[in-house]
Design a protein around this motif. Structure first.
Motif, PDB file in Angstrom:
ATOM      1  N   UNK A 198       0.855  -1.200   0.000  1.00 51.21           N
ATOM      2  CA  UNK A 198       0.000   0.000   0.000  1.00 51.21           C
ATOM      3  C   UNK A 198       0.886   1.244   0.000  1.00 51.21           C
ATOM      4  N   UNK A 199       0.294   2.346  -0.433  1.00 49.39           N
ATOM      5  CA  UNK A 199       1.068   3.582  -0.621  1.00 49.39           C
ATOM      6  C   UNK A 199       0.945   4.555   0.548  1.00 49.39           C
ATOM      7  N   UNK A 200       0.452   4.076   1.691  1.00 50.06           N
ATOM      8  CA  UNK A 200       0.287   4.956   2.848  1.00 50.06           C
ATOM      9  C   UNK A 200      -1.136   5.487   2.912  1.00 50.06           C
ATOM     10  N   UNK A 201      -1.593   5.794   4.126  1.00 43.92           N
ATOM     11  CA  UNK A 201      -2.957   6.295   4.286  1.00 43.92           C
ATOM     12  C   UNK A 201      -3.115   7.593   3.506  1.00 43.92           C
ATOM     13  N   UNK A 202      -4.159   7.675   2.716  1.00 41.46           N
ATOM     14  CA  UNK A 202      -4.316   8.805   1.800  1.00 41.46           C
ATOM     15  C   UNK A 202      -3.700   8.522   0.451  1.00 41.46           C
ATOM     16  N   UNK A 203      -3.243   7.277   0.279  1.00 42.60           N
ATOM     17  CA  UNK A 203      -2.512   6.929  -0.926  1.00 42.60           C
ATOM     18  C   UNK A 203      -3.312   6.920  -2.208  1.00 42.60           C
ATOM     19  N   UNK A 204      -4.639   7.010  -2.135  1.00 47.84           N
ATOM     20  CA  UNK A 204      -5.440   7.044  -3.360  1.00 47.84           C
ATOM     21  C   UNK A 204      -5.154   8.312  -4.169  1.00 47.84           C
ATOM     22  N   UNK A 205      -4.935   9.418  -3.489  1.00 44.99           N
ATOM     23  CA  UNK A 205      -4.509  10.646  -4.170  1.00 44.99           C
ATOM     24  C   UNK A 205      -3.206  10.405  -4.924  1.00 44.99           C
ATOM     25  N   UNK A 206      -2.298   9.750  -4.231  1.00 50.40           N
ATOM     26  CA  UNK A 206      -0.977   9.481  -4.802  1.00 50.40           C
ATOM     27  C   UNK A 206      -1.113   8.588  -6.028  1.00 50.40           C
ATOM     28  N   UNK A 207      -1.983   7.564  -5.925  1.00 49.81           N
ATOM     29  CA  UNK A 207      -2.236   6.673  -7.060  1.00 49.81           C
ATOM     30  C   UNK A 207      -2.668   7.471  -8.281  1.00 49.81           C
ATOM     31  N   UNK A 208      -3.624   8.361  -8.079  1.00 53.34           N
ATOM     32  CA  UNK A 208      -4.143   9.165  -9.190  1.00 53.34           C
ATOM     33  C   UNK A 208      -3.052  10.047  -9.779  1.00 53.34           C
ATOM     34  N   UNK A 209      -2.195  10.601  -8.916  1.00 60.20           N
ATOM     35  CA  UNK A 209      -1.099  11.451  -9.395  1.00 60.20           C
ATOM     36  C   UNK A 209      -0.100  10.646 -10.233  1.00 60.20           C
ATOM     37  N   UNK A 210       0.164   9.424  -9.798  1.00 61.10           N
ATOM     38  CA  UNK A 210       1.083   8.552 -10.556  1.00 61.10           C
ATOM     39  C   UNK A 210       0.528   8.282 -11.947  1.00 61.10           C
ATOM     40  N   UNK A 211      -0.767   7.963 -12.030  1.00 57.76           N
ATOM     41  CA  UNK A 211      -1.376   7.717 -13.337  1.00 57.76           C
ATOM     42  C   UNK A 211      -1.331   8.974 -14.200  1.00 57.76           C
ATOM     43  N   UNK A 212      -1.640  10.127 -13.605  1.00 57.20           N
ATOM     44  CA  UNK A 212      -1.635  11.378 -14.377  1.00 57.20           C
ATOM     45  C   UNK A 212      -0.265  11.655 -14.960  1.00 57.20           C
ATOM     46  N   UNK A 213       0.776  11.445 -14.135  1.00 64.80           N
ATOM     47  CA  UNK A 213       2.140  11.681 -14.616  1.00 64.80           C
ATOM     48  C   UNK A 213       2.540  10.652 -15.666  1.00 64.80           C
ATOM     49  N   UNK A 214       2.123   9.395 -15.463  1.00 69.04           N
ATOM     50  CA  UNK A 214       2.528   8.318 -16.374  1.00 69.04           C
ATOM     51  C   UNK A 214       1.971   8.512 -17.772  1.00 69.04           C
ATOM     52  N   UNK A 215       0.742   9.037 -17.862  1.00 70.81           N
ATOM     53  CA  UNK A 215       0.092   9.161 -19.184  1.00 70.81           C
ATOM     54  C   UNK A 215       0.080  10.610 -19.683  1.00 70.81           C
TER      55      UNK A 215
END
Length: 813
Positions: A198-215
């Motif tokens: 897991x990416x840490x509590x609140x990590x869903x924001x981080x997930x979305x940021x990773x996808x935004x940067x990746x694409x």
């Protein structure tokens, strides 16, 4: 393509999920979307709570788990999924796996980080699957497990992302994807060997940021339950405003220091790719929200005020640290080795002291780590044992443009100081984008509101009043406040709220402000039992900025509470003369405490009701003038009595009328005995710089001794009737000399006296009408023609207006 992320509150239940689907439907008409969702609201918290219970062999974990399961099945039912049987079968399989994990924790009495990561992942795995199935009924949508795309190390609970591999996976998937909408779980990933991380509590924001940067997304949208980032936490600072435009750096600073709208690591991936982030409200989608981008507007140097709760301050100091290289390195290595996050650092230029702020939950571990690292130096007394202070908060002002504005630190610390918020440590980076201060946790709310008023208040200052005594004067005071509310706000930029009111038996509080139209009903029907101590304690517990205690009584016991209010940085405004006419040491103490705790102590109405007598006197003294002599008629009640008394009416009736019209104290003997006037001339003498006691005032009373010895009003009035001839003789003597009777106070050559005098027609006091007061100040600058102040000196309305004026003086301070 855009990336949208919806938080736990946005997908809490089927009602909210339908709102989310409406937003997705509308947005998908314009762009292809990657939609990241969190677990249903509070699901992850409940999963982890259940796991802790299972580890402790507490079977209550099953009840919590059953509630989580029930909520998911109810949501499926309410969403009217076409293939709900397949969905239920899939979800049932997930919960069976989850129950097996809990059973293992229960039997082994163990909850490893690896198991914790797997258990906590189920919230997003379930929510994203259910929402994707609901989306398929309306849209060209598909589901993709984030664990197939995001690769991390094996730090299970706060994994570090392998960006190169992750970006490659994302690029391949999204370039081949033909669906208009892809639903993905946030928070979860897999490490190299395929284990769940897991990416840490609140990590869903981080997930979305990773996808935004990746694409290389056009935009990242974070959808939550507030309309963007605010200038402060709106649940604590009611006047907080949405921030329309903020920079990446400002957003990172604010999120690091407690702004929970966005998870701190979220900013970095999109910042590197210069992808704008829009924070929006799921429940008010028409609101503009907050745009986070490369640059922010420079309309305000301070963009936000934020704070971190539950901080401990660790101090390491000692003479052996001076000039010793590597101390800081060893200190931070010790903390890093035990994975303790340092939130704030400050070091004295003498190199004698280093302070670090850590979360309270890490304090004990941090002390052990530091003590172990420096055990030799501590044994040799080169370094003192670590000192820990807890129950603290860090408060910070943030803004890119702060470095270009002078005096911001001064404004920050000055406004906190005026409200008695003690600062334990200060940190400011060289970039000047953040100024942080460590304060007591109990002062955080007051500090946030104080700073917000200073930097975002549109020059509106808020005062919070605690009012004791709601009789004649108090009633009129509250009426005047209510009547002038709009004027104060529009013309004087003041918002004056009455937070608490009390009479002798009840008290009522409302932190949002007592409704001054209905305060009588509220006090009567919702008031609780009161005492002087309980009212003080409630005022202290509220701990509000710019607090003022208003005493509208003539009660000695209330006056004894002033020092306690002042010591708690609560200003005191009073028409009660007892405190200022009490023992000289007490008077001096109140003045000193007022100055020490920066809490104004104002008592203009002690002399002359609403007349500016004391204020004028203070200005004379402050400007270097000296008072030599004072002559005054200071009792509106006695002036009313002797202006209306003659051989056609009884003295008893005139005194009764004076009391009925509010000119006397509740006990009229205080006025007629001359004690009230003696107190007033004593206060004027003391304010002129002379040290006198009440016993030093020569009081030549006109009342018979028997009247003075009465113990209640009924006895007193009977005595007035009994001695009517005595009062008629006093009147006849004055009348025979063509004089009027005036009760005069005099101060000269350090001595004071009060008494009834015959005033001839050529005297300034002769034509003093009604209940008017008059004061003559003979000073260095006014030696022959005295400075004269004259006007209405008694009555509920004018006294209330004088109290009102003192409150305004505090506001303008």
């Amino acid at each position: 393509m855009k990336v949208l992320k919806f938080g736990g509150s946005s997908v809490r239940d089927h009602h909210n999920i339908k709102k989310v689907l409406e937003i997705i439907t509308k947005k998908s008409q314009e762009d292809k979307l990657a939609v990241v969702v969190s677990a249903f609201g509070k699901t992850t918290d409940n999963l982890l709570k259940s796991a802790d219970l299972a580890q402790g062999k507490n079977e209550e974990y099953l009840a919590i788990l059953n509630e989580v399961e029930k909520h998911h099945y109810e949501t499926i039912e309410q969403l009217d999924l076409k293939n709900s049987s397949d969905v239920i079968e899939h979800v049932n399989l997930q919960f069976n796996q989850l129950k097996t994990l809990y059973k293992g924790c229960y039997l082994l009495e163990e909850l490893s980080p690896k198991a914790k990561a797997i258990i906590s992942s189920f919230g997003e795995r379930l929510s994203s699957y259910i929402i994707s199935e609901a989306a398929k009924t309306k849209l060209n949508a598909t589901f993709k497990n984030s664990q197939d795309l995001i690769v991390t190390d094996d730090n299970y609970l706060k994994a570090q992302v392998d960006f190169e591999t992750t970006y490659s996976n994302c690029s391949t998937f999204f370039s081949e994807n033909s669906h208009q909408v892809v639903i993905l779980p946030g928070f979860i990933a897999k490490c190299y060997n395929g284990q769940t991380t897991t990416l840490g509590r609140g990590g869903s924001d981080y997930t979305a940021s990773i996808y935004a940067a990746a694409i290389h997304a056009e935009e990242l949208q974070i959808w939550t339950d507030v309309s963007g980032m605010f200038t402060a936490n709106p649940s604590i600072v009611k006047q907080a405003k949405p921030i329309q435009h903020i920079s990446y750096e400002e957003a990172m600073e604010m999120s690091h220091f407690g702004a929970k709208v966005i998870y701190p690591p979220t900013i970095q991936p999109v910042r590197e790719m210069k992808i704008p982030v829009l924070v929006k409200n799921t429940f008010e989608p028409e609101q503009a929200g907050t745009l986070i981008a490369l640059n922010s507007d420079k309309s305000s140097p301070v963009k936000g005020i934020t704070y971190v709760e539950n901080i401990s301050l660790l101090t390491i100091e000692g003479s052996g640290m001076v000039g010793m290289s590597g101390v800081s390195k060893r200190l931070f290595e010790a903390l890093s080795d035990d994975e303790i996050n340092v939130i704030l650092i400050t070091q004295a230029s003498s190199e004698h002291t280093i302070c670090v702020g850590v979360l309270e939950e890490d304090a004990e571990k941090a002390v052990k780590s530091i003590s172990k690292k420096f055990d030799n130096e501590i044994d040799q007394h080169k370094i003192d044992p670590v000192v820990v202070e807890s129950e603290l908060s860090i408060i910070a002002i943030v803004g890119d443009n702060m470095k270009n504005h002078q005096g911001l630190s001064g404004k920050m610390f000055s406004s906190l100081g005026k409200n008695n918020v003690n600062i334990r440590a200060i940190a400011q980076g060289a970039s000047e984008k953040n100024i942080s201060a460590v304060i007591k946790r109990v002062d955080a709310k007051k500090a946030l509101n104080t700073l917000h008023e200073q930097f975002f208040g549109d020059n509106i200052k808020q005062l919070n009043l605690f009012v004791t005594g709601v009789g004649n004067v108090g009633n009129r005071f509250l009426a005047q406040l209510h009547q002038q509310k709009e004027y104060l706000h529009s013309q004087l930029k003041l918002n004056i709220r009455v937070i608490g009111i009390s009479n002798s038996t009840k008290m009522y509080f409302d932190e949002e402000g007592v409704d001054l139209e209905n305060w009588k009903e509220l006090l009567l029907n919702k008031g609780e039992s009161t005492s002087l101590d309980s009212f003080l304690n409630r005022a202290k517990q509220h701990n509000l900025r710019n607090s003022v205690f208003v005493d509208n009584t003539a009660n000695e016991e209330v006056s004894k509470m002033y020092q306690h209010y002042l010591e708690n940085n609560i200003a005191v405004v009073t028409c009660n003369k007892i405190a200022c006419a009490s023992e000289l040491n007490n008077y001096k103490t109140l003045k000193k405490v007022s100055s020490k705790f920066n809490a104004p102590f104002l008592f203009e109405t002690n002399v002359g009701a609403g007349l500016p007598i004391i204020d004028t006197l203070k200005n004379l003294i402050a400007s270097g003038d000296r008072v030599h002599k004072i002559q005054a008629v200071l009792s509106g009640s006695l002036n009313f009595v002797f202006n209306n008394f003659n051989d056609n009416v009884t003295f008893h009736d005139i005194v009764a009328k004076a009391q009925e019209e509010g000119y006397t104290e509740p006990d009229p003997k205080i006025d007629l005995s001359g004690v009230d006037v003696a107190r007033k001339i004593l206060i004027l003498a003391r304010e002129s710089g002379y040290e006198l006691e009440l016993s030093d005032i020569d009081n030549n009373s006109f009342l018979p001794q028997e009247s003075l010895n009465t113990s209640n009003n009924e006895e007193f009035y009977k005595s007035l009737t009994k001695f009517e001839n005595h009062f008629q003789d006093i009147y006849a003597q004055a009348n025979s000399q063509n004089c009027k009777l005036k009760y005069v106070a005099e101060f000269e050559n350090g001595k004071a006296k009060v008494g009834l005098q015959h005033i001839p027609s050529d005297h300034p006091f002769y034509n003093l009408e009604g209940s008017d007061n008059i004061v003559l100040f003979f000073t260095d600058r006014y030696p022959i023609q005295p400075l004269q102040i004259k006007g209405a000196g008694a009555g509920a309305d004018v006294t209330a207006s004088g109290i009102f004026a003192d409150v305004i003086r505090i506001a303008n301070n």
